[in-house]
Design an enzyme around this catalytic site. Structure first.
Site, short mmCIF file in Angstrom:
data_model
loop_
_atom_site.label_atom_id
_atom_site.label_comp_id
_atom_site.label_asym_id
_atom_site.label_seq_id
_atom_site.Cartn_x
_atom_site.Cartn_y
_atom_site.Cartn_z
CE1 TYR A 184 -3.78 2.37 1.25
CE2 TYR A 184 -1.82 3.51 1.59
CZ TYR A 184 -3.28 3.53 1.75
OH TYR A 184 -4.16 4.66 1.79
CD GLU A 224 -6.61 4.20 -0.87
OE1 GLU A 224 -7.60 4.00 -1.64
OE2 GLU A 224 -6.38 4.75 -0.16
#
Ligand code: ADP
Ligand code: MG
Length: 400
Positions: free
Chosen positions: A119, A207
């Site tokens: 991530y 993101e």
């Protein structure tokens, strides 16, 4: 303003960020044609909606055993079958809410052999006022769950705007992801290019979940969620074309046409206020009196009669609204203008819910006179507390 995954990837690719090849498709035939342009043999057909969690999502119209919104395909026939099943149907994910979102666009992309998922996000850290990196080895999962269960696996560090991105930031990203050698170098490069993209587009968030390491040792962006600062969009006319208004709340969309700051909330008292601070105070005092606001609406400092009318109509188009509280301090905006707008709008929309109006400031007497002589059932209020008590009481009467 948010954009679709395929648009985000095209944009990031322009900044040199590594993404798999892929094409958007609006129909089943386009999806098959898109796959035909890719090398194969593994394709991924991805629903394009402004919400994450698509992989684990479920289509409302298909049975519980049907696949979700991110599907692998090993032939053009399989691509065709998936596209036919997904297009036009409603995908429900943890982020869409129970209503789900209709899938009108697909993205057909190269299937990648994934060794590990990470991530990596960039956002504006409100505490420091700086752009911050958020990195975690726990990719491919809901980051909120990671933050809840294993907060130590999330690493955050911000960038001083005076120096800009420094090599040590890239090294920190690589370290947070546990990468060494060539992959660490790739991570530094990706971090730098994402930072360029963030600054260059006035993004509010980028993101990447997952950022994947492929079996052949390459870092690749497999999913990207990009949002921009709406206040900077005037500097990016080209990005405005990426807007998909079918993904936006219709009332918020209408409000943006009139330059109104409107956000829908869960309560039943519609609020029309000028100034963000006064809007917050108004919402607070409604709550203090035991009710909840149906929206946040700031008509701004220099609103016109047209703007007030539009604001009024937007509030009333929300079926949850059982009463309206107008709370205006007339400084730049004069109370008589507001009053004219309220009267015009109330007549136009055939107002059926109670309306409490509190006006204060420039030309307040003239404003009150216009309201009183309008023949409309407007409840006047003298101050903020009085206004809140009155609208809560009026809505209570309707409910009883
Ligand atoms: P969402 O976050 O909305 O569920 P993602 O794009 O992150 O959608 O896809 C979900 C999962 O599907 C990823 O975590 C990854 O494991 C897999 N995936 C996505 N894109 C690809 C791809 N191009 N090749 C292989 N697997 C993929
Ligand atoms: Mg994802």
């Amino acid at each position: 303003m948010d954009i679709h995954e395929y648009q985000a990837k095209d944009l990031l690719a322009k900044f040199g960020v590594p993404v798999p090849a892929g094409y958007a498709a609006m129909s089943v035939d386009e999806a098959v044609a898109a796959a035909g342009k890719l090398p194969g043999p593994l394709y991924v057909v991805k629903a394009q909606i402004h919400a994450g969690g698509r992989g684990k999502g479920k289509f409302k119209e298909l049975g519980p055993d049907a696949k979700g919104g991110v599907r692998l395909a090993r032939s053009l026939d399989e691509v065709r079958a998936h596209a036919a099943e997904m297009l036009g149907n409603t995908l429900v994910t943890v982020q869409t809410g129970p209503h789900g979102k209709q899938v009108n666009r697909l993205y057909v992309t190269d299937g990648v052999d994934i060794a590990k998922e990470f991530y990596l996000a960039l956002l504006v850290d409100r505490k420091t006022g700086r752009i911050a990196f958020v990195a975690s080895t726990e990719g491919g999962m809901n980051i909120e769950d990671v933050a809840h269960q294993t907060p130590e696996k999330i690493h955050t560090f911000d960038v001083d705007p005076a120096t800009g991105l420094m090599p040590h930031h890239g090294r920190a990203v690589a370290k947070a992801l546990g990468l060494t050698g060539d992959l660490a170098k790739q991570a530094q490069t990706v971090a730098a290019k994402l930072y360029d993209a963030f600054l260059g587009t006035d993004a509010s968030q980028i993101e990447i979940n997952p950022l994947a390491v492929t079996e052949d040792g390459k870092l690749m962006v497999l999913d990207a969620k990009v949002g921009f600062d709406s206040n900077a969009m005037f500097r990016h006319r080209d990005l405005e074309e990426l807007r998909d208004v079918t993904e936006e709340d219709p009332m918020e969309l209408e409000a943006s046409k009139y330059d109104l700051a409107y956000i829908k909330l869960d309560g039943n008292i519609g609020c029309m206020v000028n100034g963000a601070g006064l809007a917050m105070a108004t919402m607070d005092i409604i709550k203090l009196n035991g009710a909840f606001p149906a929206n946040f609406l700031d008509v701004g400092g220099g609103a016109s009669k047209e703007k007030v009318t539009a604001a009024f109509k937007i509030i009333l188009s929300d079926p949850a609204v059982k009463g309206i509280l107008v709370n205006i301090f007339g400084g730049i905006m004069r109370c008589d203008i507001i009053a004219e707008g309220i009267v015009a709008a109330a007549k136009e929309v055939d107002l059926k819910v109670p309306l409490v109006v509190r006006l204060e400031g420039t030309n307040v007497e003239e404003g009150k006179r216009i309201l009183a002589e309008s023949g409309l059932a407007i409840v006047p209020a003298n101050d903020l507390g009085d206004a809140a008590r009155k609208i809560v009481a009026e809505v209570g009467k309707v409910a009883a």
